[in-house]
Enzyme design. Structure first.
Site, mmCIF file in Angstrom:
data_model
loop_
_atom_site.group_PDB
_atom_site.id
_atom_site.type_symbol
_atom_site.label_atom_id
_atom_site.label_comp_id
_atom_site.label_asym_id
_atom_site.label_seq_id
_atom_site.Cartn_x
_atom_site.Cartn_y
_atom_site.Cartn_z
ATOM 1 N N CYS A 123 0.860 -1.190 0.000
ATOM 2 C CA CYS A 123 0.000 0.000 0.000
ATOM 3 C C CYS A 123 0.891 1.233 0.000
ATOM 4 C CB CYS A 123 -0.981 -0.026 1.176
ATOM 5 S SG CYS A 123 -0.204 -0.018 2.803
ATOM 6 N N ARG A 152 -3.377 -0.725 5.335
ATOM 7 C CA ARG A 152 -3.958 -1.786 4.498
ATOM 8 C C ARG A 152 -3.044 -2.987 4.318
ATOM 9 N NH1 ARG A 152 -5.234 2.252 -0.278
ATOM 10 N NH2 ARG A 152 -3.329 3.114 0.656
ATOM 11 N N ASP A 194 -8.378 3.727 1.074
ATOM 12 C CA ASP A 194 -7.415 4.201 2.072
ATOM 13 C C ASP A 194 -8.179 4.668 3.320
ATOM 14 O OD1 ASP A 194 -5.545 5.551 3.559
ATOM 15 O OD2 ASP A 194 -4.793 6.780 1.903
#
Ligand code: 4NP
Length: 167
Positions: free
Chosen positions: A17, A23, A134
């Site tokens: 990420c 994440r 996100d």
């Protein structure tokens, strides 16, 4: 991504990420948890990294850890930046969103690794727009959504890869 997976040659996956604190550490933790549940530890090497240097050395975000821990998943990552050697080193490099995907492909300037760079949500039965959103600037519900998306995608990914395990 289809090669025989053996104990002598474990399958290497890197989740990627932007910051490597929300994440991709969650993806790493969830996938490792599923691998452990199925007793496949010897067949996989699992890691995560970020395309930015913003948070190098940091553990996973506290909200990511909270949501994961509630589901019995521990996050052990320490943020690092994805580098050129990782392009060689992994069998499968899974980007959390299109920006990460484009950055990884830019790093692979000769395009020799493009087959192994994929979007994580290619493995989601409900792929939405293809991005794991996100959660960094949002509330707990965003982190919960990230966990749910990654659990669903990871289960599907592991089902797919388990077909290539040679015991
Ligand atoms: P991640 O989340 O890419 O899922 O780890 C983010 C972490 C940090 C920032 C953005 C997204 N940041 O801008 O610092």
């Amino acid at each position: 991504m289809n090669r025989p997976i053996t104990k002598d040659n474990p399958y290497r996956i890197c989740f990627v990420c932007l910051g490597n604190i929300c994440r991709s550490p969650t993806a790493e933790g969830v996938f490792q948890h599923l691998v452990n549940e199925r007793g496949f530890q010897s067949y996989f090497y699992i890691d995560s990294a970020g395309t930015s240097a913003y948070h190098i050395g940091e553990p996973a975000n506290s909200k990511s850890q909270f949501v994961a821990n509630q589901q019995g998943v521990k996050l052990h990552s320490k943020a690092r930046r994805f580098d050129m050697a990782d392009l060689e080193d992994f069998d499968l490099i899974l980007a959390m969103d299109h920006e990460n995907f484009n950055n990884l492909n830019r790093l692979d300037s000769r395009g020799i690794h493009s087959d192994k760079i994929r979007l994580m949500r290619d493995f989601d039965p409900q792929p939405g727009d293809g991005a794991v959103p996100d959660p960094y600037y949002g509330g707990m519900d965003g982190f919960q959504n990230v966990f749910d998306v990654l659990k669903r995608s990871s289960e599907n990914l592991l089902d797919e890869l388990a077909k290539s395990i040679n015991k």
